[in-house]
Scaffold this active site. Structure first.
Site, PDB file in Angstrom:
ATOM      1  N   ASP A   1       0.817  -1.211   0.000  1.00  0.00           N
ATOM      2  CA  ASP A   1       0.000   0.000   0.000  1.00  0.00           C
ATOM      3  C   ASP A   1       0.851   1.261   0.000  1.00  0.00           C
ATOM      4  O   ASP A   1       2.076   1.210   0.146  1.00  0.00           O
ATOM      5  CB  ASP A   1      -0.898   0.021   1.251  1.00  0.00           C
ATOM      6  CG  ASP A   1      -1.828  -1.178   1.310  1.00  0.00           C
ATOM      7  OD1 ASP A   1      -2.296  -1.606   0.242  1.00  0.00           O
ATOM      8  OD2 ASP A   1      -2.066  -1.686   2.420  1.00  0.00           O
TER       9      ASP A   1
ATOM     10  N   TYR B   1       6.507 -10.062   6.843  1.00  0.00           N
ATOM     11  CA  TYR B   1       6.360  -8.633   7.111  1.00  0.00           C
ATOM     12  C   TYR B   1       6.933  -8.304   8.474  1.00  0.00           C
ATOM     13  O   TYR B   1       6.964  -9.148   9.383  1.00  0.00           O
ATOM     14  CB  TYR B   1       4.878  -8.219   7.082  1.00  0.00           C
ATOM     15  CG  TYR B   1       4.270  -8.134   5.713  1.00  0.00           C
ATOM     16  CD1 TYR B   1       4.253  -6.931   5.014  1.00  0.00           C
ATOM     17  CD2 TYR B   1       3.687  -9.244   5.110  1.00  0.00           C
ATOM     18  CE1 TYR B   1       3.674  -6.826   3.754  1.00  0.00           C
ATOM     19  CE2 TYR B   1       3.108  -9.160   3.848  1.00  0.00           C
ATOM     20  CZ  TYR B   1       3.115  -7.949   3.184  1.00  0.00           C
ATOM     21  OH  TYR B   1       2.548  -7.859   1.934  1.00  0.00           O
TER      22      TYR B   1
END
Length: 447
Positions: free
Chosen positions: A138, A213
């Site tokens: 994003d 992540y």
């Protein structure tokens, strides 16, 4: 009489065979003449991609012009290309995400393709290159291990295609140094850190075995033991529809597998002796905004606003079919660290690695100088007007939660914050079934 007719038929057939041989010879001479003409002309290009890992770009005989200078360097009629994976590092603060489909600039993807075009590495168009990406991060999210794959120009005419024995030393020496060439023209906050030849059935997204992540945060007064207890509940395969931004038009399966979840200190401290921590999450794949939603709920647990058991309740989609409304954790501390593939070994030449190391070292020093300037400003505030200011520790988390969640940070966790509404009492979003019914109704009206 019959014998005479037979001899006439044989003679006629022999004459036809001779005529055909003469015609074949004429066509061969014509073919040689056209090939000679092709070698002396500028031609429009037609890219043909075969199934092998290497392919050849052929010239089409249309729009031909003879070369003005017969002594100039001839363009090769066969340009080799190969299907490769590139490992990408980027810092997402100024970008509108990785993908360029949203028509917002700049994106990491758009900058990469500008660099590919400038360096003449791209063959044909983006669509011709069979491009794929592993993750679609994003706006504001960074990465140290994003992977893309596409056809690029090659110095090698034939490597025998892709093999699992990996690229030979001789092949690396003869090949284009993709890392060095691209990093010369990419902006400073995007870097290629490796390349690897891949088979033509490779797909950056679907061939990926797992993604990892990392989310950075300041510990402050967070109850990390409660957060760790809650995080362990994510490990396994669950329906994560209450921990994502639902895309009912394109996604109908919200089950994902989390294989690792760790919350630990990075042994780094800020000027006010706050401690930097990180959440590290590994899974086979992730839904849209899944990591940031998981982190947001864990922060609520860390603040004492929610019990660790709220994770179990939200993962039980039969009892909780609708997602409570809550804000995601901010995007800037999130990093896509690593994408795992089978039998891929990324290559980076010693020269490219040295240049990359110097670049990152300079970036670290530049940001440390900027941080020192802010520390100077902070120290001035602490003694402004002869009075010593006491900074509210909740200020650290204002970015992470907004004003509502940041309020009351100095309070004891056992004491509930008056401004916090428990997740299970909040208004909810439509369920997946309700969203699908609405989409189907719209489709029926259009038809």
């Amino acid at each position: 009489m019959a014998s005479v007719d037979g001899r006439d038929l044989v003679s006629e057939l022999q004459a036809q065979v001779l005529a055909l041989r003469n015609r074949v010879e004429e066509l061969e001479k014509e073919n040689e003449r056209l090939c000679s003409q092709l070698s002396r002309c500028r031609c429009s290009k037609d890219v043909n991609i075969p199934s092998a890992g290497l392919f050849v770009e052929n010239s089409s005989p249309t729009n031909c012009e003879p070369r003005e200078k017969p002594g100039c360097q001839e363009r090769s009629q066969q340009r080799a290309g190969r299907y490769v994976a590139l490992k990408i590092m980027y810092f997402g603060q100024r970008f509108y995400g990785f993908a360029s489909e949203a028509q917002m600039d700049p994106t990491i993807e758009s900058e990469i393709f500008k660099a590919l075009e400038r360096t003449k590495l791209l063959i044909g168009t983006k669509e011709d290159s069979r491009y794929s990406r592993c993750g679609r991060t994003d706006k504001g999210v960074s990465s140290t291990g994003q992977v893309i794959s596409l056809y690029l120009r090659s110095n090698l005419k034939d490597t025998g295609g892709y093999t699992k024995n990996h690229t030979t030393t001789l092949e690396v020496r003869g090949e284009i140094d993709y890392v060095r060439v691209l990093n010369r023209v990419l902006p400073g906050d995007i870097r290629v850190i490796g390349w690897c030849p891949v088979p033509t059935d490779f797909h950056s997204r679907f061939s990926c075995l797992s993604r990892e992540y990392r989310y950075l945060f300041w510990k402050g007064n967070l109850d990390v033991l409660a957060m760790q207890q809650a995080a362990m509940k994510f490990i396994g395969e669950y329906d994560f529809r209450n921990f994502c931004k639902m895309d009912a038009a394109n996604v109908n399966n919200y089950k994902r597998r989390i294989t690792f979840f760790d919350i630990s200190s990075l042994d780094r401290r800020s000027i006010d002796v706050d401690e930097l921590w990180a959440m590290t999450i590994k899974g086979s794949a992730f839904l849209w905004h899944q990591v940031r939603c998981m982190v947001a709920v864990l922060f609520m647990v860390g603040h004492g606003f929610e019990s660790p058991d709220v994770i179990d309740i939200l993962l039980d989609t039969k009892k909780t079919p609708r997602k409570p409304q809550y804000n995601m954790a901010p995007e800037l501390p999130l990093i896509l660290r690593f994408c795992e593939f089978e039998d891929l070994e990324f290559i980076c030449s010693s020269e490219a690695r040295r240049t990359l190391h110097e670049h990152l070292k300079n970036e670290v020093q530049r940001h440390m100088l900027q941080a020192a300037i802010f520390n100077e400003a902070l120290s001035c505030l602490l003694t402004a007007g002869g009075h010593e200011f006491s900074l509210d520790s909740g200020l650290i988390f204002t970015c992470a939660f907004g004003k509502e969640e940041a309020a009351g940070q100095s309070s004891v966790f056992s004491r509930k914050n008056k401004g916090h509404i428990p997740l299970l009492r909040r208004a909810t979003e439509p369920s997946y079934e309700e969203r699908r019914a609405k989409l189907d109704m719209k489709a029926c009206r259009k038809s």
